[in-house]
Design an enzyme around this catalytic site. Structure first.
Site, PDB file in Angstrom:
ATOM      1  N   ASP A 170      29.387  40.307  33.698  1.00  0.00           N
ATOM      2  CA  ASP A 170      30.104  39.600  32.629  1.00  0.00           C
ATOM      3  C   ASP A 170      30.031  40.439  31.350  1.00  0.00           C
ATOM      4  O   ASP A 170      28.943  40.794  30.901  1.00  0.00           O
ATOM      5  CB  ASP A 170      29.461  38.225  32.412  1.00  0.00           C
ATOM      6  CG  ASP A 170      30.275  37.370  31.456  1.00  0.00           C
ATOM      7  OD1 ASP A 170      30.785  36.323  31.884  1.00  0.00           O
ATOM      8  OD2 ASP A 170      30.410  37.759  30.265  1.00  0.00           O
ATOM      9  N   ASN A 178      38.515  40.756  21.872  1.00  0.00           N
ATOM     10  CA  ASN A 178      39.902  40.271  21.779  1.00  0.00           C
ATOM     11  C   ASN A 178      40.265  39.895  20.349  1.00  0.00           C
ATOM     12  O   ASN A 178      41.332  40.252  19.847  1.00  0.00           O
ATOM     13  CB  ASN A 178      40.096  39.043  22.662  1.00  0.00           C
ATOM     14  CG  ASN A 178      40.327  39.417  24.109  1.00  0.00           C
ATOM     15  OD1 ASN A 178      41.074  40.338  24.406  1.00  0.00           O
ATOM     16  ND2 ASN A 178      39.680  38.700  25.011  1.00  0.00           N
ATOM     17  N   ASP A 187      42.526  43.904  27.411  1.00  0.00           N
ATOM     18  CA  ASP A 187      43.017  44.164  28.773  1.00  0.00           C
ATOM     19  C   ASP A 187      42.684  45.590  29.212  1.00  0.00           C
ATOM     20  O   ASP A 187      42.308  45.830  30.358  1.00  0.00           O
ATOM     21  CB  ASP A 187      44.536  43.974  28.837  1.00  0.00           C
ATOM     22  CG  ASP A 187      44.930  42.509  28.933  1.00  0.00           C
ATOM     23  OD1 ASP A 187      44.019  41.660  28.993  1.00  0.00           O
ATOM     24  OD2 ASP A 187      46.144  42.222  28.958  1.00  0.00           O
ATOM     25  N   GLU A 213      36.744  37.646  32.202  1.00  0.00           N
ATOM     26  CA  GLU A 213      36.096  38.946  31.986  1.00  0.00           C
ATOM     27  C   GLU A 213      34.879  39.096  32.884  1.00  0.00           C
ATOM     28  O   GLU A 213      33.966  39.837  32.579  1.00  0.00           O
ATOM     29  CB  GLU A 213      35.723  39.143  30.507  1.00  0.00           C
ATOM     30  CG  GLU A 213      35.517  37.878  29.704  1.00  0.00           C
ATOM     31  CD  GLU A 213      34.188  37.207  29.990  1.00  0.00           C
ATOM     32  OE1 GLU A 213      34.184  36.316  30.861  1.00  0.00           O
ATOM     33  OE2 GLU A 213      33.180  37.542  29.353  1.00  0.00           O
TER      34      GLU A 213
END
Ligand code: GH3
Ligand code: MG
Length: 288
Positions: A170, A178, A187, A213
Site C-alpha cells: 500500500d 494526488n 496514475d 493504490e
C-alpha cells in the site's frame, strides 16, 4: 490505457523499413517507438510496455522468433499482441512464428492498407483480452484473476502441502500525492510501481492490482523468508526512486505465508500491513 493512444513497438534492423512503418502508422492515432534489434526490443518492452509489436524476423543479436518466444512464454508480457513481419514466400517462417505464439503475420513487402487493418484488429483483440484479465492502468493482473490463482494455490497447499506467500503493498500517503500533484501524476506513480513489481518478480510469481493504490504479489513455492527478501528489496527500490513530477514516495508491505488451511492469508497480510502503517510507514512487516 485505451483512453490513451495504443502503443506500438516497431522492431526492424532496417532503418528504411522502420521509417516506412512509422509513416504508415502515423495515418492513425498511435504512439510509436522503434527498436533496431531483438535485445533492444526486449528492453523497450520492459520499459514502455507496448500494446502491440510489429516484429521483424531476421535481425542481428536476437531474432524475431526468439523475441516472440520470450514474450509469449512469460505471462507478465504474453498479452502483448505480436504481428510478425515475414519475408515473402517463407511458409516456414510463418509456421514457426505462429507455433511460437505470434498472433498474426504480415508478409513483406506489405500493403499499407492491409497492414493498418491488421494493426487495428490487433489493438481491438488485445483490448478485449486485456479488460478481462488485467487492470487497465497498471497492467498487472486484476483482482478476479488474482483470486482465482489464490484459490489454486490454496488447493495445492491442501493437496500437496506446497507452501506459498503473499505480499500486500500500500503506497504511503498517496492521497496527498494526488492532492499535491494531480490525479494524472498519481496514475503515473502507480504505473511505475507496477513496473517494479513486474521486473523484480520471478516468472512464476503473480503481481496484481488489489484495488486503488494497493497491489499484491502471490508467490508460489516461496516461504516467508523469500517473500520478506522480495518485499524488502521492493520497498528500497520505491524509496530510492525519483518519480517524475512527484519526487520520492514510500510504501508499506504486509507479508504472510501459508501455514495451515484455516488461516485467511489475505487478512493476515492485511493486518501486518496495517501494523507497518502504525509503525510509521515505509516498512515491511512479516505476519508471525
Ligand atoms: P496511507 O499511508 O494510510 O495508506 O495513506 P493514503 O493516503 O495512501 O491512503 P488513503 O486510503 O487515505 O488514500 C488512498 C488514495 O489513493 C486516495 C485515492 O484517491 C488514491 N487512489 C486510489 N486509486 C487511484 C488511482 O487509480 N489513481 C490515482 N491517481 N489515485 C488513486
Ligand atoms: Mg495508501
Amino acid at each position: 490505457m485505451m483512453k490513451n493512444k495504443p502503443k506500438i513497438l516497431v522492431v526492424d534492423d532496417s532503418k528504411n523499413i522502420c521509417n516506412v512503418l512509422r509513416r504508415i502508422l502515423s495515418k492513425e492515432e498511435y504512439a510509436v517507438t522503434m527498436a533496431e534489434d531483438g535485445e533492444a526490443a526486449i528492453q523497450k518492452v520492459f520499459e514502455w510496455l507496448p500494446d502491440l509489436i510489429l516484429l521483424d524476423l531476421m535481425m542481428p543479436k536476437m531474432d524475431g522468433l526468439e523475441v516472440c518466444r520470450r514474450l509469449k512464454s512469460n505471462y507478465k508480457y504474453n498479452f502483448i499482441y505480436v504481428i510478425m513481419l515475414t519475408a515473402k514466400n517463407s511458409a516456414e517462417d510463418e509456421v514457426a512464428g505462429l507455433d511460437i505464439g505470434a498472433d498474426d503475420y504480415v508478409a513483406k513487402p506489405f500493403n499499407p492498407t492491409i497492414l493498418l487493418a491488421r494493426v487495428r484488429r490487433g489493438v481491438r483483440l488485445m483490448k478485449e483480452k486485456l479488460d478481462a484479465t488485467f487492470d487497465s492502468l497498471t497492467r498487472l493482473y486484476n483482482r478476479r484473476v488474482f483470486d482465482a490463482f489464490l484459490q489454486q494455490e490454496k488447493a495445492k497447499f491442501r493437496r500437496y502441502n506446497h507452501s506459498f506467500s503473499l505480499i500486500l503493498i500500500d503506497l504511503d500517503h498517496f492521497k496527498k500525492v494526488n492532492d499535491t500533484f494531480g490525479h494524472k501524476a498519481g496514475d503515473m506513480v502507480l504505473q511505475e510501481v507496477a513496473r517494479f513489481l513486474r521486473e523484480d518478480t520471478r516468472d512464476a510469481d503473480l503481481p496484481a492490482r488489489w484495488g486503488g493504490e494497493e497491489m499484491a504479489i502471490l508467490l508460489p513455492e516461496t516461504d516467508m523468508k523469500g517473500a520478506n527478501i522480495l518485499a524488502e528489496s521492493l520497498r528500497q527500490r520505491i524509496e530510492r526512486h525519483h518519480f517524475p513530477q512527484v519526487g520520492h514516495i514510500t510504501a508499506s508491505f504486509g507479508v504472510a505465508s501459508m501455514r495451515d488451511d484455516e488461516s485467511d492469508l489475505v487478512e493476515t497480510a492485511d493486518r501486518a500491513l496495517y501494523r507497518g502503517k502504525q509503525m510509521g510507514r515505509n516498512k515491511v512487516v512479516v505476519a508471525t
